[in-house]
Design an enzyme around this catalytic site. Structure first.
Site, short mmCIF file in Angstrom:
data_model
loop_
_atom_site.label_atom_id
_atom_site.label_comp_id
_atom_site.label_asym_id
_atom_site.label_seq_id
_atom_site.Cartn_x
_atom_site.Cartn_y
_atom_site.Cartn_z
CD GLU A 136 28.35 39.12 77.48
OE1 GLU A 136 29.54 39.47 77.42
OE2 GLU A 136 27.81 38.80 78.56
CD1 TRP B 294 28.83 42.63 79.73
CD2 TRP B 294 30.13 43.89 81.06
NE1 TRP B 294 28.76 42.12 81.01
CE2 TRP B 294 29.56 42.88 81.83
CE3 TRP B 294 30.99 44.81 81.67
CZ2 TRP B 294 29.81 42.74 83.20
CZ3 TRP B 294 31.24 44.68 83.03
CH2 TRP B 294 30.65 43.66 83.78
CD1 TRP C 87 52.07 46.11 89.83
CD2 TRP C 87 50.93 44.20 89.76
NE1 TRP C 87 50.74 46.43 89.70
CE2 TRP C 87 50.01 45.27 89.66
CE3 TRP C 87 50.43 42.89 89.74
CZ2 TRP C 87 48.63 45.09 89.53
CZ3 TRP C 87 49.05 42.71 89.62
CH2 TRP C 87 48.18 43.80 89.52
CG ASN D 57 34.53 37.36 77.24
OD1 ASN D 57 35.22 38.36 77.43
ND2 ASN D 57 33.61 36.94 78.09
CD1 TRP E 298 46.34 46.53 86.64
CD2 TRP E 298 45.90 47.20 84.55
NE1 TRP E 298 46.10 47.89 86.68
CE2 TRP E 298 45.82 48.32 85.41
CE3 TRP E 298 45.64 47.38 83.20
CZ2 TRP E 298 45.51 49.61 84.96
CZ3 TRP E 298 45.33 48.67 82.74
CH2 TRP E 298 45.27 49.76 83.62
CD1 TRP F 71 43.61 43.67 79.25
CD2 TRP F 71 44.70 42.54 80.84
NE1 TRP F 71 44.28 42.62 78.65
CE2 TRP F 71 44.95 41.92 79.59
CE3 TRP F 71 45.28 41.99 81.99
CZ2 TRP F 71 45.75 40.78 79.47
CZ3 TRP F 71 46.08 40.86 81.86
CH2 TRP F 71 46.30 40.27 80.62
#
Ligand code: FAD
Length: 470
Positions: free
Chosen positions: A268, A271, A299, A334, A352, A375
């Site tokens: 993690e 990331w 969208w 998360n 987004w 995102w």
């Protein structure tokens, strides 16, 4: 020789690379923090208020140790030019460089200004990440776009050790040159967000780290996806402000007994470096989808539905509980960030960037690279994202990760009497069940604002036609 230590997202004395080097090279150190008026216009954001609350805490802590943190406010060049006037024997400035986004541009321009105009030597360091954006490369020298191969290389590379620090009279004797700004930080802290003033500072961050290692690290791989367990580290806000350094976190984890939890946690942390690297590789990713196929998604951007998402009134209890957690605490688990981001972009087909901007304002732990990365991952528009046709079913996610509805009940009290197994789909409760559970769907809790199976097909079709545009 007088040096300036310019603090920013590194609000600590210990294990701070720029400060460590400043102490090695200087006879006197002047500590400064600069506020850019252009960046503090949105007074009421949690993100901004929380950051300034941490700066204020740090400033007060330093004061108790006999150290002044000079607050400078205004155009950055004017501030440092004024500093040079007040302190002509200043010749070096130390700071931890921002590798990406707005900060990178500011730092590049500042280095040029310091050296060309002020004749001050700039000493920038990489401190915010375990591995900076250009440190983990393929054999060919190219950067990675996909996480797994990046991680395989990243985990093999030696991690930097924490640096030591000794506070002595060189930093304690430093002067207060901007007394007119002594009360300024308070004005940027919005008192409505009482939670931002809790649990601040490096000492607390270390306690949070130690508690996590002692109580949760071993089981992290199994427990981390269940929001009701609250078994993740909660270190993100301290890593964001630099109240704890990433090297200190890594060292403590690395020295813990081996376990699957430990390996998963290390991944993690990777990331965080991965998204930092991606932001440097794609500097426009804050405004543009990285994946060219999805730069023209059609969208729908329905404002009423965005409002329902934002306020936790979608009729999908797990989404609503998550958004209410964010609004009430400035933090979201998360798994829930993934669920609400998928729901916004796929079920509601809302851009987004709307969600990213909302998180930007609301998160205590806001980090541009991780937020934009998260995102774009959820929207399937990033470098290494969830495929566009794999769409989270919010009800199944709810059943799997909050099976007894404990997390939902914490944040959606309207549903507190609903049977644990039925809580995931309150829109399906019969009249008599609603009476039994003391809830009125459509009155005190909404019907679902969208039909998921219809929305799923619609999203796939719209994403596919977006590809055709290119
Ligand atoms: P833990 O599970 O304890 O993880 C430890 C640390 O690893 C975190 O503190 C963080 O530094 C890092 N980390 C873990 N997962 C990720 C990840 N997916 N991406 C990057 N770093 C990670 N994280 C932020 O720090 N700031 C953000 O603004 C942010 N926005 C996000 C937006 C979306 C849509 C998504 C899906 C994820 C986002 N994340 C963000 C990543 C992740 O959700 C948070 O880091 C995590 O929830 C923080 O809680 P924790 O410290 O208890 O995490």
């Amino acid at each position: 020789m007088v040096s300036v230590m310019w603090f920013r997202r590194d609000l600590r004395l210990e294990d701070n690379i720029a400060l460590f080097n400043a102490l090695r090279h200087s006879n006197e150190i002047l500590c400064v923090f600069h506020i850019n008026p252009e960046q503090v216009t949105e007074k009421s954001t949690v993100n901004q208020s929380a950051f300034f609350a941490s700066v204020l805490y740090f400033k007060n802590k330093l004061k108790k140790q006999g150290i002044n943190l000079n607050i400078m406010y205004g155009d950055i060049n004017d501030c440092f030019a004024s500093l040079k006037q007040k302190l002509p024997d200043w010749h070096d400035i130390f700071f931890n460089f921002d590798e990406r986004g707005f900060g990178r541009n500011r730092d590049q321009k500042s280095v040029a200004f310091f050296e060309d105009k002020l004749k001050v030597k700039a000493h920038p360091y990489i401190d915010y990440n375990l591995h900076g954006a250009t440190e983990v490369k393929k054999d060919s020298g190219a950067g990675y776009k996909v996480f797994t191969p990046y991680f395989k290389r990243w985990i093999r590379q030696e991690k930097p050790a924490p640096v030591s620090y000794v506070i002595d009279k060189r930093i304690k004797s430093a002067r207060l040159l901007f007394p007119e700004n002594e009360q300024l930080l308070e004005t940027f802290i919005d008192d409505r967000f009482s939670f931002i003033k809790k649990d601040l500072g490096s000492e607390t961050a270390k306690k949070v780290l130690n508690r996590f290692i002692n109580e949760s690290l071993d089981q992290y791989d199994e427990e981390r996806d269940f929001p009701a367990n609250d078994s993740t580290s909660h270190l993100s806000r301290y890593l964001r402000t630099g109240e704890i350094s990433i090297r200190t976190v890594w060292r403590a984890i690395d020295q813990s007994p081996d376990s699957d939890g430990k390996s998963t946690f290390m991944k993690e942390l990777c990331w965080r470096d991965f998204y930092n690297m991606i932001y440097v590789m794609y500097p426009n990713q804050n405004v543009e989808s990285v994946n060219k196929d999805f730069r023209h998604v059609d969208w729908i951007n329905n404002e009423q539905q965005f409002e329902a998402w934002r306020t936790g009134q979608t009729g999908f209890p797990i989404v609503d509980a998550a958004m209410r957690q964010l609004n009430a605490t400035g933090w979201m688990h998360n798994r829930l960030r993934m669920i609400v981001a998928s729901f916004l972009t796929k079920d509601l087909l809302i851009d987004w960037r709307w969600g990213e901007a909302y998180f930007h304002n609301k998160l205590l732990d806001y980090d541009a690279a991780s937020n934009i990365g998260g995102w774009q991952w959820a929207a399937s528009t990033g470098t290494d994202s969830v495929p566009y046709f794999r769409i989270f079913n919010p009800t199944l996610q709810s059943k799997k990760f909050d099976s007894n509805g404990l997390f939902i009940k914490k944040y959606v009290p309207e549903l507190k009497n609903v049977d644990n197994k039925m809580i995931h789909e309150p829109g399906k409760l019969s009249e008599s069940e609603q009476t039994r559970f003391n809830v009125r769907i459509g009155q005190n809790y909404p019907f679902p604002i969208v039909d998921h199976s219809y929305a799923r097909k619609r999203a796939i079709s719209i994403y596919e036609s977006s590809k055709d545009v290119n």
